[in-house]
Design an enzyme around this catalytic site. Structure first.
Site, PDB file in Angstrom:
ATOM      1  N   PHE A  70       0.937  -1.170  -0.103  1.00  0.00           N
ATOM      2  CA  PHE A  70       0.164   0.081  -0.175  1.00  0.00           C
ATOM      3  C   PHE A  70       0.665   1.262  -0.180  1.00  0.00           C
ATOM      4  O   PHE A  70       0.253   2.433  -0.117  1.00  0.00           O
ATOM      5  CB  PHE A  70      -0.872  -0.126   1.158  1.00  0.00           C
ATOM      6  CG  PHE A  70      -1.833  -1.236   1.371  1.00  0.00           C
ATOM      7  CD1 PHE A  70      -2.941  -1.238   0.611  1.00  0.00           C
ATOM      8  CD2 PHE A  70      -1.422  -2.269   1.991  1.00  0.00           C
ATOM      9  CE1 PHE A  70      -4.043  -2.189   0.754  1.00  0.00           C
ATOM     10  CE2 PHE A  70      -2.309  -3.327   2.017  1.00  0.00           C
ATOM     11  CZ  PHE A  70      -3.560  -3.445   1.486  1.00  0.00           C
ATOM     12  N   ALA A  72       2.589   4.366  -0.738  1.00  0.00           N
ATOM     13  CA  ALA A  72       2.799   5.115  -1.942  1.00  0.00           C
ATOM     14  C   ALA A  72       2.328   6.537  -1.933  1.00  0.00           C
ATOM     15  O   ALA A  72       1.357   6.682  -0.888  1.00  0.00           O
ATOM     16  CB  ALA A  72       1.774   4.720  -3.139  1.00  0.00           C
ATOM     17  N   TYR A 138       0.158  10.466 -10.935  1.00  0.00           N
ATOM     18  CA  TYR A 138      -0.041   9.484 -10.078  1.00  0.00           C
ATOM     19  C   TYR A 138      -0.936   8.138 -10.589  1.00  0.00           C
ATOM     20  O   TYR A 138      -0.131   7.117 -10.362  1.00  0.00           O
ATOM     21  CB  TYR A 138      -1.164  10.118  -8.979  1.00  0.00           C
ATOM     22  CG  TYR A 138      -2.219   9.002  -8.219  1.00  0.00           C
ATOM     23  CD1 TYR A 138      -1.181   8.248  -7.044  1.00  0.00           C
ATOM     24  CD2 TYR A 138      -3.536   8.899  -8.034  1.00  0.00           C
ATOM     25  CE1 TYR A 138      -1.674   7.155  -6.477  1.00  0.00           C
ATOM     26  CE2 TYR A 138      -4.092   7.991  -7.573  1.00  0.00           C
ATOM     27  CZ  TYR A 138      -3.307   6.997  -6.889  1.00  0.00           C
ATOM     28  OH  TYR A 138      -3.995   6.168  -5.960  1.00  0.00           O
ATOM     29  N   PHE A 166     -12.185   2.036  -6.716  1.00  0.00           N
ATOM     30  CA  PHE A 166     -12.749   3.419  -7.155  1.00  0.00           C
ATOM     31  C   PHE A 166     -12.897   4.102  -5.846  1.00  0.00           C
ATOM     32  O   PHE A 166     -11.667   4.356  -5.069  1.00  0.00           O
ATOM     33  CB  PHE A 166     -13.924   2.931  -7.647  1.00  0.00           C
ATOM     34  CG  PHE A 166     -13.936   2.650  -9.150  1.00  0.00           C
ATOM     35  CD1 PHE A 166     -14.513   3.229 -10.093  1.00  0.00           C
ATOM     36  CD2 PHE A 166     -13.178   1.273  -9.498  1.00  0.00           C
ATOM     37  CE1 PHE A 166     -14.282   2.901 -11.436  1.00  0.00           C
ATOM     38  CE2 PHE A 166     -12.973   1.014 -10.679  1.00  0.00           C
ATOM     39  CZ  PHE A 166     -13.496   1.751 -11.743  1.00  0.00           C
ATOM     40  N   ASN A 167     -13.791   4.755  -5.435  1.00  0.00           N
ATOM     41  CA  ASN A 167     -13.708   5.657  -4.206  1.00  0.00           C
ATOM     42  C   ASN A 167     -13.898   5.038  -2.878  1.00  0.00           C
ATOM     43  O   ASN A 167     -15.117   4.436  -2.647  1.00  0.00           O
ATOM     44  CB  ASN A 167     -14.801   6.701  -4.232  1.00  0.00           C
ATOM     45  CG  ASN A 167     -14.484   7.742  -5.571  1.00  0.00           C
ATOM     46  OD1 ASN A 167     -14.246   7.430  -6.606  1.00  0.00           O
ATOM     47  ND2 ASN A 167     -14.606   9.024  -5.308  1.00  0.00           N
ATOM     48  N   SER A 205     -17.173  22.592  -1.723  1.00  0.00           N
ATOM     49  CA  SER A 205     -17.044  23.102  -2.987  1.00  0.00           C
ATOM     50  C   SER A 205     -17.958  22.128  -3.815  1.00  0.00           C
ATOM     51  O   SER A 205     -17.341  20.838  -3.735  1.00  0.00           O
ATOM     52  CB  SER A 205     -15.950  23.283  -3.523  1.00  0.00           C
ATOM     53  OG  SER A 205     -15.296  24.318  -2.840  1.00  0.00           O
ATOM     54  N   VAL A 206     -18.836  22.540  -4.747  1.00  0.00           N
ATOM     55  CA  VAL A 206     -19.424  21.521  -5.768  1.00  0.00           C
ATOM     56  C   VAL A 206     -18.829  21.984  -7.148  1.00  0.00           C
ATOM     57  O   VAL A 206     -19.131  23.138  -7.528  1.00  0.00           O
ATOM     58  CB  VAL A 206     -20.874  21.616  -5.602  1.00  0.00           C
ATOM     59  CG1 VAL A 206     -21.333  20.794  -6.776  1.00  0.00           C
ATOM     60  CG2 VAL A 206     -21.452  21.215  -4.430  1.00  0.00           C
ATOM     61  N   ARG A 220     -19.959   9.072  -8.875  1.00  0.00           N
ATOM     62  CA  ARG A 220     -18.864   8.304  -8.157  1.00  0.00           C
ATOM     63  C   ARG A 220     -19.260   7.123  -7.588  1.00  0.00           C
ATOM     64  O   ARG A 220     -20.308   7.219  -7.074  1.00  0.00           O
ATOM     65  CB  ARG A 220     -17.685   9.033  -7.468  1.00  0.00           C
ATOM     66  CG  ARG A 220     -17.020  10.277  -8.264  1.00  0.00           C
ATOM     67  CD  ARG A 220     -16.352   9.825  -9.234  1.00  0.00           C
ATOM     68  NE  ARG A 220     -15.616  10.881  -9.987  1.00  0.00           N
ATOM     69  CZ  ARG A 220     -16.097  11.482 -10.831  1.00  0.00           C
ATOM     70  NH1 ARG A 220     -17.014  11.166 -11.621  1.00  0.00           N
ATOM     71  NH2 ARG A 220     -15.206  12.701 -11.398  1.00  0.00           N
TER      72      ARG A 220
END
Length: 331
Positions: A70, A72, A138, A166-167, A205-206, A220
Site C-alpha cells: 500500500f 505510495a 499518480y 474506485f472511491n 465546493s461543488v 462516483r
C-alpha cells in the site's frame, strides 16, 4: 495461518487491511515511514517497523507468505506539481520491493492500485479491459507498477493480484480500535463534507452542476473500506504463480456529489452549505466500476453498499477524532 508484510500499513486502507488480517488469525508486520500514515493507525497486535518501502530487503525473509503493498504517494494534484516524487516513490519503491521479494523468495504480492489508471472512460461501468490512459502522474505511476508486476510474474513466477479501487470511504469500527480517513491535505469528498457538518469548514465546493447526470453533478462509485479489506484477503487465496490478476473494486452503483451532500445532512443532522465552483479539468461525469471479475475470480461480494451506512461510519470516526483533538491527544 499466514505471515504477511503490509507496506504502508499505518495509512487508511493499509491499516484496515492489517486489522482484517489480524482478526483472521494471521501474523502481520507493518512497514511504514509515517510520512502520511499515523503510528496509532497500526492495529494492535501487528509488529511495526518504521522505514521506507525501499528498505524492505532489511525486513523480508522466507518466513513471510506474501506482501500486501500500500505504500505510495497518492495525491493527484501533488503528482501534477511534483511528478518526480511519484516516479521515485511509487515506481522506484515498488521496483525495490519486487527485488527484495525475489531475493527473499517471497512469491505472492497483493498490490493496491487505482481506478485512476483508466483516465477518462470511454464507457461505464468500467471493466478491466477498458483502455488505460491515466490523466496524471499518480495514475501513470500506478499503471507503471502494474506493468512491472506483469513482467515479474512472467519472468519469475510471481503470484500477484492488483486491486484497482474506485472511491474508498467509511471507517473500520471495532472493539480493538477505529480507523478512518485522515489525509493532510484532505481531498476526498465524504470527509470534506463531514468537516463542514462539524463546523471545521464553511462550505463544500461543488465543482460543476451541469454534467449529463440526473442532478448535474459528478457521479462516483463508493466502496466501504471494510468491503475493500475483505477483497484483499480473498485475493491472497486467489493468487496463482505466474499470473498477474487485475480486478476492479467498486459497488457498481454511483452516487452524485449532491446525493453525498444530502446524505451527510440526513446522517449528521447538521446543515452543509454548498459553494458552486467551476468544473475541474479532467473530471469525468461518471466513474462507476464493473466488479464482475472480482466476484468471479475472488468470490467477492460487497455487503456494506448503503451510502447512509458508509457515511455514518465515517461520521462516527470523524467525531471521535474531534473529541481526541479537543482533549489534546496526539494523532
Amino acid at each position: 495461518m499466514g505471515k504477511y508484510l503490509v507496506t504502508g500499513g499505518a495509512g487508511y486502507v493499509g491499516g484496515v487491511v492489517a486489522a482484517h488480517l489480524l482478526r483472521a488469525g494471521h501474523a502481520v508486520t507493518v512497514l511504514d515511514d509515517l510520512s502520511t500514515g499515523f503510528r496509532d493507525g497500526v492495529p494492535a497486535g501487528a509488529e511495526f517497523v518504521e522505514g521506507r518501502v525501499q528498505e524492505a530487503d532489511k525486513h523480508l525473509d522466507p518466513s513471510f507468505d506474501a506482501v500486501l503493498h500500500f505504500a505510495a504517494c497518492s495525491q493527484v494534484g501533488e503528482s501534477v506539481a511534483d511528478p518526480e516524487k511519484y516516479w521515485r516513490n511509487n515506481v522506484g519503491g515498488s521496483l525495490d520491493l519486487l527485488r527484495a521479494m525475489r531475493d527473499a523468495d517471497v512469491r505472492t504480492l497483493i498490490f493496491s492500485s487505482t481506478a485512476a489508471v483508466y483516465g477518462e472512460p470511454e464507457s461505464v461501468p468500467i471493466t478491466e479491459d477498458a483502455p488505460t490512459a491515466p490523466g496524471n502522474p499518480y495514475g501513470a505511476s500506478k499503471l507503471a507498477v502494474d506493468h512491472m508486476i506483469t513482467g515479474e510474474c512472467a519472468a519469475h513466477g510471481l503470484a500477484a493480484v492488483s486491486l484497482r479501487y474506485f472511491n474508498v470511504a467509511g471507517a473500520h469500527l471495532s472493539d480493538a480500535g477505529h480507523q478512518g480517513e485522515r489525509h493532510d491535505p484532505e481531498s476526498h469528498l465524504i470527509p470534506l463534507v463531514l468537516q463542514v457538518a462539524q463546523g471545521r469548514r464553511a462550505s463544500v465546493s461543488v465543482f460543476g452542476d451541469d454534467y449529463p447526470t440526473p442532478d448535474g453533478t459528478c457521479v462516483r462509485d463508493y466502496i466501504h473500506v471494510d468491503d475493500l479489506a475483505d477483497a484483499h484477503l480473498l485475493a491472497l487465496a486467489a493468487a496463482r504463480p505466474g499470473e498477474h490478476l487485475i480486478c476492479n473494486l467498486g459497488n457498481g452503483n454511483g452516487f452524485s456529489v449532491r446525493e453525498v451532500v444530502e446524505t451527510v445532512r440526513r446522517v449528521t443532522g447538521h446543515p452543509v452549505p454548498e459553494a458552486p465552483a467551476p468544473r475541474r479539468a479532467g473530471d469525468p461525469a461518471v466513474l462507476v466500476a464493473s466488479a464482475d471479475r472480482a466476484r468471479e475470480r475472488l468470490g467477492w461480494r460487497p455487503t456494506r453498499t448503503d451510502l447512509a451506512a458508509i457515511v455514518a461510519d465515517a461520521w462516527d470516526f470523524a467525531r471521535r477524532g474531534t473529541a481526541d483533538r479537543d482533549r489534546g491527544e496526539s494523532k
